[in-house]
Design a protein around this motif. Structure first.
Motif, PDB file in Angstrom:
ATOM      1  N   MET A   1       0.869  -1.185  -0.033  1.00 27.16           N
ATOM      2  CA  MET A   1      -0.164  -0.014   0.082  1.00 27.16           C
ATOM      3  C   MET A   1       0.904   1.320   0.098  1.00 27.16           C
ATOM      4  SD  MET A   1      -2.398   1.687   2.966  1.00 27.16           S
ATOM      5  CE  MET A   1      -3.863   0.310   2.792  1.00 27.16           C
ATOM      6  N   LYS A   2       0.406   2.432  -0.423  1.00 27.06           N
ATOM      7  CA  LYS A   2       1.180   3.718  -0.592  1.00 27.06           C
ATOM      8  C   LYS A   2      -0.059   4.661  -0.738  1.00 27.06           C
ATOM      9  CE  LYS A   2       4.996   5.976  -2.481  1.00 27.06           C
ATOM     10  NZ  LYS A   2       6.246   5.885  -3.500  1.00 27.06           N
ATOM     11  N   LEU A   3       0.332   5.763   0.115  1.00 28.47           N
ATOM     12  CA  LEU A   3      -0.794   6.964   0.235  1.00 28.47           C
ATOM     13  C   LEU A   3      -0.229   7.995  -0.552  1.00 28.47           C
ATOM     14  CD1 LEU A   3      -1.914   6.566   3.721  1.00 28.47           C
ATOM     15  CD2 LEU A   3      -2.658   5.388   1.750  1.00 28.47           C
ATOM     16  N   TYR A   4      -1.060   8.996  -0.929  1.00 27.92           N
ATOM     17  CA  TYR A   4      -0.405  10.103  -1.695  1.00 27.92           C
ATOM     18  C   TYR A   4      -1.517  11.227  -1.369  1.00 27.92           C
ATOM     19  CZ  TYR A   4       1.490   6.361  -4.872  1.00 27.92           C
ATOM     20  OH  TYR A   4       2.134   5.462  -5.430  1.00 27.92           O
ATOM     21  N   PRO A   5      -0.900  12.327  -0.829  1.00 23.96           N
ATOM     22  CA  PRO A   5      -1.829  13.402  -0.793  1.00 23.96           C
ATOM     23  C   PRO A   5      -1.894  14.319  -1.796  1.00 23.96           C
ATOM     24  CG  PRO A   5       0.198  14.053   0.297  1.00 23.96           C
ATOM     25  CD  PRO A   5       0.221  12.621  -0.366  1.00 23.96           C
ATOM     26  N   LEU A   6      -3.226  14.866  -2.247  1.00 25.14           N
ATOM     27  CA  LEU A   6      -3.362  15.452  -3.269  1.00 25.14           C
ATOM     28  C   LEU A   6      -4.267  16.764  -3.043  1.00 25.14           C
ATOM     29  CD1 LEU A   6      -4.863  12.682  -5.646  1.00 25.14           C
ATOM     30  CD2 LEU A   6      -2.388  13.345  -5.461  1.00 25.14           C
ATOM     31  N   GLN A   7      -3.511  17.701  -3.231  1.00 25.24           N
ATOM     32  CA  GLN A   7      -4.164  19.304  -3.100  1.00 25.24           C
ATOM     33  C   GLN A   7      -5.007  19.333  -4.587  1.00 25.24           C
ATOM     34  OE1 GLN A   7      -6.061  21.675  -1.625  1.00 25.24           O
ATOM     35  NE2 GLN A   7      -4.128  21.637  -0.303  1.00 25.24           N
ATOM     36  N   CYS A   8      -6.348  19.544  -4.471  1.00 22.60           N
ATOM     37  CA  CYS A   8      -7.663  19.527  -5.703  1.00 22.60           C
ATOM     38  C   CYS A   8      -7.450  21.139  -5.804  1.00 22.60           C
ATOM     39  CB  CYS A   8      -8.665  18.963  -5.178  1.00 22.60           C
ATOM     40  SG  CYS A   8      -8.530  17.294  -4.931  1.00 22.60           S
ATOM     41  N   GLY A   9      -7.374  21.792  -4.838  1.00 25.43           N
ATOM     42  CA  GLY A   9      -7.504  23.491  -5.081  1.00 25.43           C
ATOM     43  C   GLY A   9      -7.655  24.101  -4.060  1.00 25.43           C
ATOM     44  N   LYS A  10      -7.703  25.510  -4.109  1.00 19.94           N
ATOM     45  CA  LYS A  10      -7.684  26.127  -2.741  1.00 19.94           C
ATOM     46  C   LYS A  10      -8.746  27.226  -2.836  1.00 19.94           C
ATOM     47  CE  LYS A  10      -2.672  25.322  -1.830  1.00 19.94           C
ATOM     48  NZ  LYS A  10      -1.383  25.850  -1.959  1.00 19.94           N
ATOM     49  N   PHE A  11      -9.367  27.570  -1.977  1.00 21.86           N
ATOM     50  CA  PHE A  11     -10.351  28.720  -1.858  1.00 21.86           C
ATOM     51  C   PHE A  11     -10.348  29.375  -0.489  1.00 21.86           C
ATOM     52  CE2 PHE A  11     -12.290  25.046   0.319  1.00 21.86           C
ATOM     53  CZ  PHE A  11     -13.368  25.443   0.956  1.00 21.86           C
ATOM     54  N   LYS A  12     -11.472  30.187  -0.358  1.00 17.32           N
ATOM     55  CA  LYS A  12     -11.350  30.956   0.811  1.00 17.32           C
ATOM     56  C   LYS A  12     -12.755  31.033   1.647  1.00 17.32           C
ATOM     57  CE  LYS A  12      -7.522  34.245   0.109  1.00 17.32           C
ATOM     58  NZ  LYS A  12      -7.078  35.694  -0.158  1.00 17.32           N
ATOM     59  N   LEU A  13     -12.994  31.075   2.712  1.00 15.93           N
ATOM     60  CA  LEU A  13     -14.218  31.169   3.344  1.00 15.93           C
ATOM     61  C   LEU A  13     -14.036  32.333   4.646  1.00 15.93           C
ATOM     62  CD1 LEU A  13     -15.719  27.525   3.726  1.00 15.93           C
ATOM     63  CD2 LEU A  13     -16.401  29.585   2.111  1.00 15.93           C
ATOM     64  N   ASP A  14     -15.321  32.884   5.111  1.00 17.12           N
ATOM     65  CA  ASP A  14     -15.086  33.743   6.085  1.00 17.12           C
ATOM     66  C   ASP A  14     -14.745  32.951   7.379  1.00 17.12           C
ATOM     67  OD1 ASP A  14     -16.708  36.193   7.017  1.00 17.12           O
ATOM     68  OD2 ASP A  14     -17.188  34.685   8.572  1.00 17.12           O
ATOM     69  N   GLY A  15     -13.934  33.775   7.969  1.00 18.51           N
ATOM     70  CA  GLY A  15     -13.027  32.992   9.302  1.00 18.51           C
ATOM     71  C   GLY A  15     -14.207  32.848  10.337  1.00 18.51           C
ATOM     72  N   GLY A  16     -15.204  33.962  10.615  1.00 19.12           N
ATOM     73  CA  GLY A  16     -16.161  33.845  11.589  1.00 19.12           C
ATOM     74  C   GLY A  16     -16.961  32.491  11.365  1.00 19.12           C
ATOM     75  N   ALA A  17     -17.431  32.238  10.142  1.00 20.78           N
ATOM     76  CA  ALA A  17     -18.369  31.049   9.783  1.00 20.78           C
ATOM     77  C   ALA A  17     -17.478  29.725  10.078  1.00 20.78           C
ATOM     78  CB  ALA A  17     -18.734  30.953   8.266  1.00 20.78           C
ATOM     79  N   MET A  18     -16.171  29.507   9.889  1.00 19.81           N
ATOM     80  CA  MET A  18     -15.442  28.493   9.926  1.00 19.81           C
ATOM     81  C   MET A  18     -15.074  28.246  11.460  1.00 19.81           C
ATOM     82  SD  MET A  18     -14.493  26.951   7.383  1.00 19.81           S
ATOM     83  CE  MET A  18     -13.326  25.826   7.937  1.00 19.81           C
ATOM     84  N   PHE A  19     -15.306  29.134  12.410  1.00 18.16           N
ATOM     85  CA  PHE A  19     -14.832  28.904  13.831  1.00 18.16           C
ATOM     86  C   PHE A  19     -16.109  29.442  14.543  1.00 18.16           C
ATOM     87  CE2 PHE A  19     -10.902  29.136  11.834  1.00 18.16           C
ATOM     88  CZ  PHE A  19     -10.181  28.114  12.823  1.00 18.16           C
ATOM     89  N   GLY A  20     -17.424  29.602  14.139  1.00 15.38           N
ATOM     90  CA  GLY A  20     -18.536  29.688  14.883  1.00 15.38           C
ATOM     91  C   GLY A  20     -18.619  30.723  16.075  1.00 15.38           C
ATOM     92  N   VAL A  21     -18.803  30.414  17.229  1.00 14.45           N
ATOM     93  CA  VAL A  21     -18.570  31.354  18.313  1.00 14.45           C
ATOM     94  C   VAL A  21     -17.451  31.664  19.069  1.00 14.45           C
ATOM     95  CG1 VAL A  21     -21.216  30.576  18.744  1.00 14.45           C
ATOM     96  CG2 VAL A  21     -19.243  29.738  19.914  1.00 14.45           C
ATOM     97  N   VAL A  22     -16.228  31.210  18.446  1.00 15.58           N
ATOM     98  CA  VAL A  22     -15.000  31.356  18.873  1.00 15.58           C
ATOM     99  C   VAL A  22     -14.643  32.679  18.449  1.00 15.58           C
ATOM    100  CG1 VAL A  22     -12.483  30.684  18.935  1.00 15.58           C
ATOM    101  CG2 VAL A  22     -14.318  29.062  18.904  1.00 15.58           C
ATOM    102  N   PRO A  23     -13.927  33.806  19.430  1.00 13.58           N
ATOM    103  CA  PRO A  23     -13.759  35.060  18.768  1.00 13.58           C
ATOM    104  C   PRO A  23     -12.294  35.013  18.086  1.00 13.58           C
ATOM    105  CG  PRO A  23     -13.792  34.899  21.327  1.00 13.58           C
ATOM    106  CD  PRO A  23     -13.833  33.293  20.639  1.00 13.58           C
TER     107      PRO A  23
END
Length: 288
Positions: A1-23
């Motif tokens: 067995m062999k594993l390969y990490p594959l980056q499919c593309g990059k994007f951005k999202l709102d930081g507040g949405a990604m962390f909810g109630v965390v300041p």
């Protein structure tokens, strides 16, 4: 067995949405925001080569949506799934199985593409089985109002229409073992979306967990750092506590799908709960 990490593309999202109630004063230490409060994210897949099997876990955003759609997500970088498959000597037709942790567009958008004449949709992986589970499929094809914008019919319905869709049987308790040839367990979690599936792969002398949207980036390791996108955030916190304890007990390495900069991490128990231990690249751990 062999594993390969594959980056499919990059994007951005709102930081507040990604962390909810965390300041923001806390989450920006690990995930700095730009002037529009957007944080950098990736869509990292994991390719598993095991004998005649070539299994792809998730497949990114794809490229079939229009400019207006992608304009909401501030695409950056030049990574594509095809480009990074080619680095390891593969093409999409080599894939035998596509394992979809869940059917949000940033995880399964690459599963379906326009046909050559751009007159309709077809599977991007023509020789592969596509794996989901019946409970999540029903959840995605009969979406609630909160998730409807994430479950795009053009990403999902053509999979079934192609005849390539397969369902994993849901376990009554505990984890599920995927297939007979490939030794891969699956952890089911429900806080982010119904029956999200997290693959657990033993590789060399390590165990890697594809953390998907339970822990999307290294900055999300603390138990209370939960995304605003989760349908059941309190359940996510419970699932994370149990999962992180497993990671400590069994020395799992976390594989981050959405962390644009960090591939793998270990965790450790501290007097303030489970915390990040070390960050690794695949090359550092496995020599490539």
């Amino acid at each position: 067995m062999k594993l390969y990490p594959l980056q499919c593309g990059k994007f951005k999202l709102d930081g507040g949405a990604m962390f909810g109630v965390v300041p923001k004063t806390l989450w920006q230490k690990t995930n700095p925001a730009d002037e529009n409060n957007l944080i950098e994210l990736g869509t990292r897949s994991l390719l598993i080569e095991d004998g005649k099997k070539l299994v792809l876990i998730d497949c990114g955003l794809g490229d079939k949506q229009n400019e207006k759609f992608f304009g909401h997500y501030s695409l950056w970088g030049d990574d594509t799934l095809e480009k990074n498959l080619a680095k390891f000597g593969f093409v999409k037709d080599d894939i035998t199985d596509v394992f979809l942790t869940h059917l949000h567009f940033d995880h399964c958008g690459g599963a379906i593409e326009w046909n050559k004449d751009r007159t309709g949709y077809e599977p991007a992986f023509k020789n592969a089985h596509y794996w989901s589970n019946e409970d999540h499929w029903k959840w995605a094809t009969e979406p609630n109002a909160r998730e409807k914008a994430s479950f795009l019919p053009e990403n999902i319905l053509p999979i079934k229409e192609s005849g390539q869709l397969q369902f994993l049987d849901l376990p009554k308790t505990g984890n599920y073992k995927f297939g007979t040839d490939l030794k891969m367990d699956v952890i089911f979690v429900d806080g982010h979306t119904e029956k999200q599936m997290l693959p657990v792969i033993k590789y060399q002398d390590k165990t890697i967990v594809f953390a998907a949207d339970l822990i999307p980036t290294a900055g999300h390791i603390p138990q209370v750092y939960v995304m605003g996108y989760d349908t059941r955030p309190l359940l996510t916190m419970e699932e994370k506590a149990k999962f992180l304890q497993q990671c400590v007990d069994h020395e799992y390495l976390l594989f981050f799908e959405h962390d644009a900069h960090n591939e793998l991490a270990s965790v450790k128990m501290t007097d303030r709960g489970v915390k990040l231990d070390e960050i690794f690249t695949f090359n550092e751990v496995f020599g490539y």
